[in-house]
Design a protein around this motif. Structure first.
Motif, short mmCIF file in Angstrom:
data_model
loop_
_atom_site.label_atom_id
_atom_site.label_comp_id
_atom_site.label_asym_id
_atom_site.label_seq_id
_atom_site.Cartn_x
_atom_site.Cartn_y
_atom_site.Cartn_z
N GLY A 1 -36.99 -42.16 1.95
CA GLY A 1 -36.31 -43.44 1.94
C GLY A 1 -35.15 -43.53 0.97
N GLU A 2 -35.11 -42.68 -0.05
CA GLU A 2 -34.08 -42.80 -1.08
C GLU A 2 -32.71 -42.37 -0.56
OE1 GLU A 2 -35.30 -40.93 -4.72
OE2 GLU A 2 -37.26 -41.89 -4.70
N ILE A 3 -32.65 -41.30 0.23
CA ILE A 3 -31.37 -40.88 0.81
C ILE A 3 -30.84 -41.96 1.74
CG2 ILE A 3 -30.24 -39.22 2.36
CD1 ILE A 3 -30.78 -38.05 -0.35
N ARG A 4 -31.72 -42.59 2.51
CA ARG A 4 -31.29 -43.66 3.40
C ARG A 4 -30.64 -44.80 2.62
NH1 ARG A 4 -35.74 -44.46 5.62
NH2 ARG A 4 -35.37 -43.22 7.50
N ASP A 5 -31.26 -45.19 1.52
CA ASP A 5 -30.71 -46.28 0.72
C ASP A 5 -29.34 -45.92 0.17
OD1 ASP A 5 -33.04 -47.69 1.18
OD2 ASP A 5 -33.94 -47.21 -0.76
N LEU A 6 -29.19 -44.69 -0.30
CA LEU A 6 -27.91 -44.26 -0.87
C LEU A 6 -26.83 -44.16 0.22
CD1 LEU A 6 -29.13 -41.47 -3.33
CD2 LEU A 6 -28.52 -43.84 -3.87
N ALA A 7 -27.24 -43.63 1.38
CA ALA A 7 -26.28 -43.50 2.48
C ALA A 7 -25.83 -44.85 3.00
CB ALA A 7 -26.89 -42.66 3.61
N GLN A 8 -26.70 -45.84 2.95
CA GLN A 8 -26.31 -47.18 3.38
C GLN A 8 -25.27 -47.79 2.45
OE1 GLN A 8 -30.11 -49.16 3.70
NE2 GLN A 8 -30.41 -48.54 5.83
N ASP B 1 -37.25 -34.41 6.91
CA ASP B 1 -37.09 -35.77 7.43
C ASP B 1 -36.35 -36.66 6.42
OD1 ASP B 1 -38.40 -35.11 9.76
OD2 ASP B 1 -40.35 -35.90 9.12
N ALA B 2 -36.67 -36.48 5.14
CA ALA B 2 -36.02 -37.29 4.10
C ALA B 2 -34.54 -36.96 3.99
CB ALA B 2 -36.71 -37.07 2.76
N LYS B 3 -34.20 -35.67 4.03
CA LYS B 3 -32.79 -35.28 3.95
C LYS B 3 -32.03 -35.72 5.19
CE LYS B 3 -33.55 -33.20 0.02
NZ LYS B 3 -33.09 -33.79 -1.24
N ALA B 4 -32.70 -35.73 6.34
CA ALA B 4 -32.06 -36.13 7.60
C ALA B 4 -31.66 -37.60 7.60
CB ALA B 4 -32.99 -35.85 8.78
N GLU B 5 -32.16 -38.37 6.65
CA GLU B 5 -31.77 -39.78 6.56
C GLU B 5 -30.26 -39.92 6.38
OE1 GLU B 5 -36.02 -41.02 4.45
OE2 GLU B 5 -34.14 -41.19 3.32
N LEU B 6 -29.61 -38.90 5.80
CA LEU B 6 -28.15 -38.92 5.69
C LEU B 6 -27.50 -38.88 7.07
CD1 LEU B 6 -25.43 -38.70 4.23
CD2 LEU B 6 -25.84 -36.23 4.01
N PHE B 7 -27.97 -37.97 7.92
CA PHE B 7 -27.42 -37.84 9.27
C PHE B 7 -27.68 -39.08 10.11
CE2 PHE B 7 -27.34 -32.88 9.69
CZ PHE B 7 -26.33 -32.84 8.74
N GLU B 8 -28.81 -39.73 9.87
CA GLU B 8 -29.16 -40.93 10.65
C GLU B 8 -28.16 -42.07 10.41
OE1 GLU B 8 -33.10 -41.79 9.40
OE2 GLU B 8 -34.01 -40.09 10.45
N GLN B 9 -27.51 -42.05 9.27
CA GLN B 9 -26.57 -43.12 8.94
C GLN B 9 -25.16 -42.87 9.46
OE1 GLN B 9 -27.69 -46.03 7.51
NE2 GLN B 9 -29.65 -44.98 7.81
N LEU B 10 -24.90 -41.70 10.03
CA LEU B 10 -23.58 -41.39 10.56
C LEU B 10 -23.37 -42.07 11.91
CD1 LEU B 10 -23.46 -37.54 9.83
CD2 LEU B 10 -22.34 -39.35 8.51
#
Length: 470
Positions: A171-178, A206-215
């Motif tokens: 969840g942390e990468i998602r928050d930063l990418a947002q 899965d956690a690192k992929a949160e960056l790609f999910e935000q693209l």
């Protein structure tokens, strides 16, 4: 940072000024550390795990802060101070960062992964900066506080910003990418790092992929195509994808890789690239930089010229000449993957002297820590080094693995802490030796590098320019 009126920031963070004349102030920078606050800054009294920024607002104001953002109610008894009150300072800090990012036209590039984030971020900046105005994360500003601070340094004149995103859990990468809202995302690879927080390698991916999910669909996702999680990572994004690496399955493939005493040579699209660094793992960082550079329309020739100017970051396989010894300072952090890369560096080293590894524990590996340290011990033995100095709670596991792979016990020195090894290391050094120093951040292996510098300085002061084996 572009100058912003405090009144505008107050509206963004839904704050209330204690003094009415604050709304006319101009903010020139953002600070969360009173020690580095300079005149014109807006100081956010962040509440962290160890420290509460409200303890330092007086110091921030003394250093020239235009105002301090504080929690509503904390200003009691100090109503004459230059405060802006909010319900939650940390939330306000992130609100400001999101708003400020949206004012910037620069192309945002986010970099994450288990290893190589800082080197890749620096390599991308090196590739682009001769031709485009841009910035990168300062030092290791890659967490919930560092990313907003990195965003705050972007200005309207910048054409790109390459920021590092780190996490110790889901969840942390998602928050930063947002907050960052990147147009380009780079995932360097997946490995056993912070496993005690992530759990498994699949959960790490899965956690690192949160960056790609935000693209967005118009964005670009760049991944290490040689990584076994590459397909899983690219499946998480709607953006265009590029795989880079050494295998034929990659869209961008490096070929004819050769390590020389001066650096690494490789071929890409019929063009020869040179990276002034030791370690074939730098080729991956170069390929990420090439992929991003081509997205900006840079030619191979321009990228060849810029990447030849690459300088390693301190603590990340940084080579330094200390007296008559070559020191490879890789002390910033360690994981099984990066330890494997370090072993390869020593294996490929062609210097005249002994090859020496000084290793500290790899931390945060969870229940599998013992096994990973044994496996690294086996890699160390296979690298053909001459001496191994190892310290930490897992030193025994490293030695067990090394001895099982036929590294003689009499070539190993063990201690509980790196400071206990310092004298033994110096006593065995001769002119021409190479020493690679590596361990997790918590092991503070950089202390050995400082000690070696001190020893040489003392000897130079005495007129002895060649420190030999005692």
């Amino acid at each position: 940072m572009d100058h912003v009126s405090l009144n505008q920031i107050i509206q963004v963070i839904q704050g209330a000024p204690v003094l009415s004349d604050l709304i006319a102030a101009e903010i020139e920078g953002i600070s969360i550390d009173s020690r580095t606050t300079v005149p014109g800054d807006l100081f956010f009294a962040i509440q962290g795990k160890r420290l509460d920024g409200h303890q330092f607002v007086t110091e921030a104001l003394r250093r020239g802060a235009q105002a301090c953002v504080v929690k509503r109610g904390s200003e009691a008894g100090r109503l004459s101070q230059r405060f802006v009150t909010v319900d939650d300072v940390n939330k306000a800090f992130h609100q400001y960062a999101c708003w400020y990012r949206n004012q910037q036209p620069a192309t945002m590039i986010g970099v994450t992964g288990s290893v190589g984030k800082t080197t890749t971020r620096n390599m991308i900046h090196t590739a682009l900066s001769p031709y485009l105005k841009g910035v990168q994360s300062p030092e290791n500003y890659n967490n919930e506080f560092g990313v907003p601070l990195s965003i705050a340094q972007i200005e309207a004149v910048h054409e790109f910003a390459v920021l590092e995103l780190a996490a110790s859990g889901p969840g942390e990468i998602r928050d930063l990418a947002q907050i960052l809202q990147p147009e380009i995302g780079v995932i360097t690879g997946i490995g056993p790092s912070h496993l005690e927080h992530f759990g498994t390698l699949t959960q790490t991916a899965d956690a690192k992929a949160e960056l790609f999910e935000q693209l967005s669909a118009q964005g670009l996702a760049v991944v290490n195509g040689d990584d076994r999680f590459a397909e899983s990572l690219v499946s998480k994004t709607s953006a265009r994808t590029l795989k880079v690496g050494l295998g034929e399955q990659n869209d961008l493939q490096a070929m004819s890789i050769r390590q020389t005493p001066d650096g690494i040579l490789f071929q890409f699209e019929g063009t020869r690239y040179f990276i002034p660094a030791q370690g074939k793992h730098f080729v991956y960082a170069a390929l990420f930089a090439i992929a991003v550079g081509k997205e900006f329309g840079l030619s191979n020739q321009k990228l060849v010229e810029s990447l030849a100017q690459f300088v390693t970051v301190s603590g990340r396989c940084h080579i330094d000449q200390i007296g008559s010894w070559t020191i490879i300072d890789d002390s910033y952090n360690a994981s099984p993957v990066s330890m494997g890369a370090a072993c390869q560096v020593l294996k490929d080293w062609s210097g005249p002297g002994k090859r020496i590894l000084v290793m500290g524990d790899m931390l945060e590996l969870g229940a599998e820590s013992n096994r990973y340290h044994q496996e690294v011990g086996e890699l160390i033995a296979a690298s053909g080094i001459d001496l191994l100095f190892v310290c930490g709670k897992q030193a025994g596991a490293v030695i067990q693995g090394a001895v099982s792979a036929n590294l003689s016990q009499d070539r190993i020195v063990q201690a509980t802490d790196v400071e206990e090894l310092q004298g033994d290391v110096v006593s065995c050094l001769e002119p021409g030796d190479v020493v690679l120093v590596k361990g997790s951040r918590g092991m503070r292996m950089e202390r050995l590098v400082s000690y070696l510098n001190q020893q040489v300085s003392q000897q130079m002061a005495l007129g002895d320019k060649n420190i030999s084996c005692v």
